[in-house]
Design a protein around this motif. Structure first.
Motif, PDB file in Angstrom:
ATOM      1  N   PHE A  31       0.833  -1.205   0.000  1.00 33.62           N
ATOM      2  CA  PHE A  31       0.000   0.000   0.000  1.00 33.62           C
ATOM      3  C   PHE A  31       0.870   1.258   0.000  1.00 33.62           C
ATOM      4  CE2 PHE A  31      -3.677  -2.589   1.760  1.00 33.62           C
ATOM      5  CZ  PHE A  31      -4.526  -2.333   0.685  1.00 33.62           C
ATOM      6  N   ASP A  32       1.928   1.259   0.827  1.00 29.38           N
ATOM      7  CA  ASP A  32       2.837   2.413   0.888  1.00 29.38           C
ATOM      8  C   ASP A  32       3.544   2.609  -0.456  1.00 29.38           C
ATOM      9  OD1 ASP A  32       2.116   2.886   3.494  1.00 29.38           O
ATOM     10  OD2 ASP A  32       3.867   1.908   4.387  1.00 29.38           O
ATOM     11  N   GLN A  33       3.931   1.497  -1.058  1.00 31.49           N
ATOM     12  CA  GLN A  33       4.595   1.542  -2.375  1.00 31.49           C
ATOM     13  C   GLN A  33       3.636   2.105  -3.429  1.00 31.49           C
ATOM     14  OE1 GLN A  33       5.909  -2.318  -3.685  1.00 31.49           O
ATOM     15  NE2 GLN A  33       6.979  -1.513  -5.478  1.00 31.49           N
ATOM     16  N   ALA A  34       2.371   1.727  -3.338  1.00 32.61           N
ATOM     17  CA  ALA A  34       1.359   2.216  -4.301  1.00 32.61           C
ATOM     18  C   ALA A  34       1.206   3.730  -4.217  1.00 32.61           C
ATOM     19  CB  ALA A  34       0.025   1.531  -4.037  1.00 32.61           C
ATOM     20  N   ASN A  35       1.203   4.267  -2.992  1.00 33.44           N
ATOM     21  CA  ASN A  35       1.113   5.720  -2.823  1.00 33.44           C
ATOM     22  C   ASN A  35       2.252   6.424  -3.566  1.00 33.44           C
ATOM     23  OD1 ASN A  35      -1.163   5.611  -1.199  1.00 33.44           O
ATOM     24  ND2 ASN A  35      -0.007   5.558   0.710  1.00 33.44           N
ATOM     25  N   GLU A  36       3.448   5.831  -3.490  1.00 31.52           N
ATOM     26  CA  GLU A  36       4.623   6.404  -4.175  1.00 31.52           C
ATOM     27  C   GLU A  36       4.488   6.300  -5.688  1.00 31.52           C
ATOM     28  OE1 GLU A  36       8.601   5.295  -2.937  1.00 31.52           O
ATOM     29  OE2 GLU A  36       7.878   5.068  -0.877  1.00 31.52           O
ATOM     30  N   ILE A  37       4.116   5.116  -6.170  1.00 36.33           N
ATOM     31  CA  ILE A  37       4.000   4.892  -7.622  1.00 36.33           C
ATOM     32  C   ILE A  37       2.957   5.820  -8.232  1.00 36.33           C
ATOM     33  CG2 ILE A  37       3.252   3.213  -9.391  1.00 36.33           C
ATOM     34  CD1 ILE A  37       4.518   1.007  -7.602  1.00 36.33           C
ATOM     35  N   LEU A  38       1.808   5.961  -7.552  1.00 40.66           N
ATOM     36  CA  LEU A  38       0.699   6.763  -8.097  1.00 40.66           C
ATOM     37  C   LEU A  38       0.932   8.260  -7.927  1.00 40.66           C
ATOM     38  CD1 LEU A  38      -2.288   4.599  -6.784  1.00 40.66           C
ATOM     39  CD2 LEU A  38      -1.535   4.780  -9.164  1.00 40.66           C
ATOM     40  N   GLY A  39       1.756   8.632  -6.943  1.00 38.94           N
ATOM     41  CA  GLY A  39       2.030  10.055  -6.720  1.00 38.94           C
ATOM     42  C   GLY A  39       0.957  10.769  -5.930  1.00 38.94           C
ATOM     43  N   PHE A  40       0.048  10.006  -5.335  1.00 37.35           N
ATOM     44  CA  PHE A  40      -0.939  10.588  -4.414  1.00 37.35           C
ATOM     45  C   PHE A  40      -1.334   9.506  -3.396  1.00 37.35           C
ATOM     46  CE2 PHE A  40      -3.618   8.654  -7.675  1.00 37.35           C
ATOM     47  CZ  PHE A  40      -4.716   8.150  -6.972  1.00 37.35           C
ATOM     48  N   PRO A  41      -1.779   9.921  -2.195  1.00 38.36           N
ATOM     49  CA  PRO A  41      -2.065   8.929  -1.146  1.00 38.36           C
ATOM     50  C   PRO A  41      -3.404   8.228  -1.349  1.00 38.36           C
ATOM     51  CG  PRO A  41      -2.460  11.141  -0.312  1.00 38.36           C
ATOM     52  CD  PRO A  41      -2.004  11.295  -1.739  1.00 38.36           C
ATOM     53  N   ILE A  42      -3.415   7.221  -2.212  1.00 36.46           N
ATOM     54  CA  ILE A  42      -4.674   6.506  -2.514  1.00 36.46           C
ATOM     55  C   ILE A  42      -5.215   5.819  -1.253  1.00 36.46           C
ATOM     56  CG2 ILE A  42      -3.564   4.338  -3.279  1.00 36.46           C
ATOM     57  CD1 ILE A  42      -5.869   4.257  -5.431  1.00 36.46           C
ATOM     58  N   THR A  43      -4.310   5.426  -0.353  1.00 40.00           N
ATOM     59  CA  THR A  43      -4.756   4.745   0.870  1.00 40.00           C
ATOM     60  C   THR A  43      -5.650   5.662   1.710  1.00 40.00           C
ATOM     61  OG1 THR A  43      -2.639   5.373   1.857  1.00 40.00           O
ATOM     62  CG2 THR A  43      -2.842   3.110   1.079  1.00 40.00           C
ATOM     63  N   GLU A  44      -5.397   6.959   1.638  1.00 39.49           N
ATOM     64  CA  GLU A  44      -6.197   7.925   2.402  1.00 39.49           C
ATOM     65  C   GLU A  44      -7.667   7.843   1.974  1.00 39.49           C
ATOM     66  OE1 GLU A  44      -6.936  10.083   5.353  1.00 39.49           O
ATOM     67  OE2 GLU A  44      -4.850   9.503   5.039  1.00 39.49           O
ATOM     68  N   THR A  45      -7.888   7.803   0.644  1.00 41.26           N
ATOM     69  CA  THR A  45      -9.260   7.713   0.115  1.00 41.26           C
ATOM     70  C   THR A  45      -9.860   6.342   0.380  1.00 41.26           C
ATOM     71  OG1 THR A  45      -8.542   9.207  -1.650  1.00 41.26           O
ATOM     72  CG2 THR A  45     -10.681   8.183  -1.931  1.00 41.26           C
ATOM     73  N   MET A  46      -9.047   5.296   0.245  1.00 43.52           N
ATOM     74  CA  MET A  46      -9.540   3.934   0.460  1.00 43.52           C
ATOM     75  C   MET A  46      -9.952   3.714   1.922  1.00 43.52           C
ATOM     76  SD  MET A  46      -6.776   1.722  -1.760  1.00 43.52           S
ATOM     77  CE  MET A  46      -7.402   0.095  -1.350  1.00 43.52           C
ATOM     78  N   PHE A  47      -9.084   4.124   2.831  1.00 42.35           N
ATOM     79  CA  PHE A  47      -9.303   3.817   4.252  1.00 42.35           C
ATOM     80  C   PHE A  47     -10.270   4.792   4.931  1.00 42.35           C
ATOM     81  CE2 PHE A  47      -4.615   2.135   4.437  1.00 42.35           C
ATOM     82  CZ  PHE A  47      -4.959   1.106   3.578  1.00 42.35           C
ATOM     83  N   ASN A  48     -10.130   6.097   4.598  1.00 41.03           N
ATOM     84  CA  ASN A  48     -10.871   7.124   5.358  1.00 41.03           C
ATOM     85  C   ASN A  48     -11.677   8.086   4.493  1.00 41.03           C
ATOM     86  OD1 ASN A  48      -9.349   6.261   7.726  1.00 41.03           O
ATOM     87  ND2 ASN A  48      -7.627   7.350   6.794  1.00 41.03           N
ATOM     88  N   GLY A  49     -11.762   7.821   3.201  1.00 31.83           N
ATOM     89  CA  GLY A  49     -12.416   8.780   2.301  1.00 31.83           C
ATOM     90  C   GLY A  49     -13.935   8.663   2.297  1.00 31.83           C
ATOM     91  N   THR A  50     -14.542   9.256   1.265  1.00 31.15           N
ATOM     92  CA  THR A  50     -15.998   9.185   1.108  1.00 31.15           C
ATOM     93  C   THR A  50     -16.330   8.256  -0.052  1.00 31.15           C
ATOM     94  OG1 THR A  50     -15.981  11.016  -0.473  1.00 31.15           O
ATOM     95  CG2 THR A  50     -16.235  11.589   1.865  1.00 31.15           C
ATOM     96  N   ALA A  51     -17.568   7.798  -0.080  1.00 35.02           N
ATOM     97  CA  ALA A  51     -18.019   6.938  -1.188  1.00 35.02           C
ATOM     98  C   ALA A  51     -17.879   7.691  -2.507  1.00 35.02           C
ATOM     99  CB  ALA A  51     -19.464   6.517  -0.961  1.00 35.02           C
ATOM    100  N   GLU A  52     -18.138   9.013  -2.458  1.00 30.24           N
ATOM    101  CA  GLU A  52     -18.057   9.868  -3.656  1.00 30.24           C
ATOM    102  C   GLU A  52     -16.620   9.925  -4.176  1.00 30.24           C
ATOM    103  OE1 GLU A  52     -19.992  11.281  -6.506  1.00 30.24           O
ATOM    104  OE2 GLU A  52     -21.129  10.725  -4.706  1.00 30.24           O
ATOM    105  N   GLY A  53     -15.674  10.142  -3.247  1.00 27.91           N
ATOM    106  CA  GLY A  53     -14.263  10.223  -3.625  1.00 27.91           C
ATOM    107  C   GLY A  53     -13.746   8.911  -4.185  1.00 27.91           C
ATOM    108  N   LEU A  54     -14.247   7.821  -3.636  1.00 27.14           N
ATOM    109  CA  LEU A  54     -13.812   6.490  -4.053  1.00 27.14           C
ATOM    110  C   LEU A  54     -14.389   6.106  -5.413  1.00 27.14           C
ATOM    111  CD1 LEU A  54     -11.993   4.322  -2.839  1.00 27.14           C
ATOM    112  CD2 LEU A  54     -13.970   3.350  -1.698  1.00 27.14           C
ATOM    113  N   LYS A  55     -15.463   6.809  -5.807  1.00 27.67           N
ATOM    114  CA  LYS A  55     -16.143   6.489  -7.074  1.00 27.67           C
ATOM    115  C   LYS A  55     -15.437   7.082  -8.288  1.00 27.67           C
ATOM    116  CE  LYS A  55     -20.525   7.564  -7.436  1.00 27.67           C
ATOM    117  NZ  LYS A  55     -21.914   7.786  -6.981  1.00 27.67           N
ATOM    118  N   GLU A  56     -14.508   8.009  -8.047  1.00 24.66           N
ATOM    119  CA  GLU A  56     -13.760   8.604  -9.167  1.00 24.66           C
ATOM    120  C   GLU A  56     -12.946   7.522  -9.854  1.00 24.66           C
ATOM    121  OE1 GLU A  56     -11.551  12.418  -9.285  1.00 24.66           O
ATOM    122  OE2 GLU A  56     -12.129  12.500  -7.166  1.00 24.66           O
ATOM    123  N   THR A  57     -13.089   7.435 -11.177  1.00 23.62           N
ATOM    124  CA  THR A  57     -12.433   6.356 -11.933  1.00 23.62           C
ATOM    125  C   THR A  57     -10.934   6.267 -11.647  1.00 23.62           C
ATOM    126  OG1 THR A  57     -14.081   6.466 -13.667  1.00 23.62           O
ATOM    127  CG2 THR A  57     -12.016   5.491 -14.281  1.00 23.62           C
TER     128      THR A  57
END
Length: 294
Positions: A31-57
């Motif tokens: 998960f930490d490696q993914a944040n680096e590869i993508l260049g944004f903290p995707i785990t933040e949206t996955m773990f603590n985000g909103t359904a709306e934020g998670l729906k973005e393609t």
């Protein structure tokens, strides 16, 4: 024989992967490696985000891919597929699972795919609709007889198809489906016409990225959405993966072929149990399960 199947867009939920992150060191690392590869903290949206934020393609696709691949790695030695398949986006998770793609390349391709699809969606107003209670031929005929771009996009299970295309054409086709006896014809809350000719700009963009990525010999065959049959040749896998964006997802046919070729147990790797439900509707006698983690 063990068949491992991987879900696509729509299986996401807020909090997905947090339990894995907290419990398994390999999950935290990936998960930490993914944040680096993508260049944004995707785990933040996955773990603590909103359904709306998670729906973005651009978030949804890497999130589901991540959850699936991390799960398969946590399984360790008990992960022994004889065959794999993935529903749309899930095909990329399946290709990491059978060793065709490494994790980093898979994640980068999924991210590029998501962004390319997002861009294609913004070029033209388009959507998808679920059609329940009609046979494939009737759905295909209604689509062919409707003016504008509208095609059968997902063959999920007998009596459940998703159509894809221009907004007006979809609305018109839905009315015609009901006239033809559909139990329901319901426009879906999606951003665009996935698996239709309207994804052509995304297909061209993704083709370039796939051609420039190295694919290894898979450890077991993948039953791809486009061909529905067992594929083990890297060149063919690439070709089918590129075609997939504008071609229908033939899920029901793929599962049927896996059963014909000896699959007796389907394990769904990823968030949710949507695919297990579809497998049961395709053949009620086949066993399905979620992975058992230690």
């Amino acid at each position: 024989m063990n068949a491992y199947i991987f879900p696509g867009q729509g299986a996401q939920f807020v909090g997905m992967g947090l339990d894995l992150y907290e419990k398994y060191s390999i999950a935290k690392e990936m998960f930490d490696q993914a944040n680096e590869i993508l260049g944004f903290p995707i785990t933040e949206t996955m773990f603590n985000g909103t359904a709306e934020g998670l729906k973005e393609t651009k978030v949804t696709q890497p999130a589901i891919f991540l959850h699936s691949v991390v799960l398969s790695k946590i399984m360790g030695e008990s992960f022994k597929p004889n065959m794999v398949a993935g529903h749309s986006l899930g095909e990329f998770s399946a290709l990491v699972a059978n060793g065709t793609l490494n994790f980093e390349d898979g994640l980068q391709l999924v991210s590029k795919r998501a962004l390319a699809m997002q861009k294609a969606c913004e070029l033209q107003k388009s959507t998808m609709a679920a059609v329940l209670g009609l046979d494939d031929e009737t759905v295909e005929k209604v689509c062919a007889d409707t003016p504008g771009i509208v095609v059968a996009a997902n063959y999920n299970c007998p009596g459940q198809l998703v159509i894809s295309g221009e907004v007006e054409a979809i609305n018109l086709a839905c009315d015609k489906m009901k006239e033809a006896g559909a139990r329901r014809a319901l426009v879906l809350p999606v951003g665009g016409a996935f698996h239709s000719p309207l994804m052509e700009p995304a297909r061209e963009e993704l083709a370039l990225a796939i051609e420039n990525t190295s694919f290894a010999k898979p450890s077991c065959p993948i039953y791809q959405n486009v061909t529905t049959t067992a594929v083990k040749e890297e060149k063919e896998i690439k070709k089918n993966l590129i075609s997939q964006l504008t071609a229908p997802v033939k899920w029901a046919q793929s599962v049927q072929n896996m059963i014909t070729d000896g699959a007796t147990l389907f394990t769904e790797i990823g968030p949710g149990k949507v695919l297990q439900g579809l497998v049961k509707k395709i053949d009620a006698s086949v066993a399905t399960q979620s992975p058992e983690l230690e």
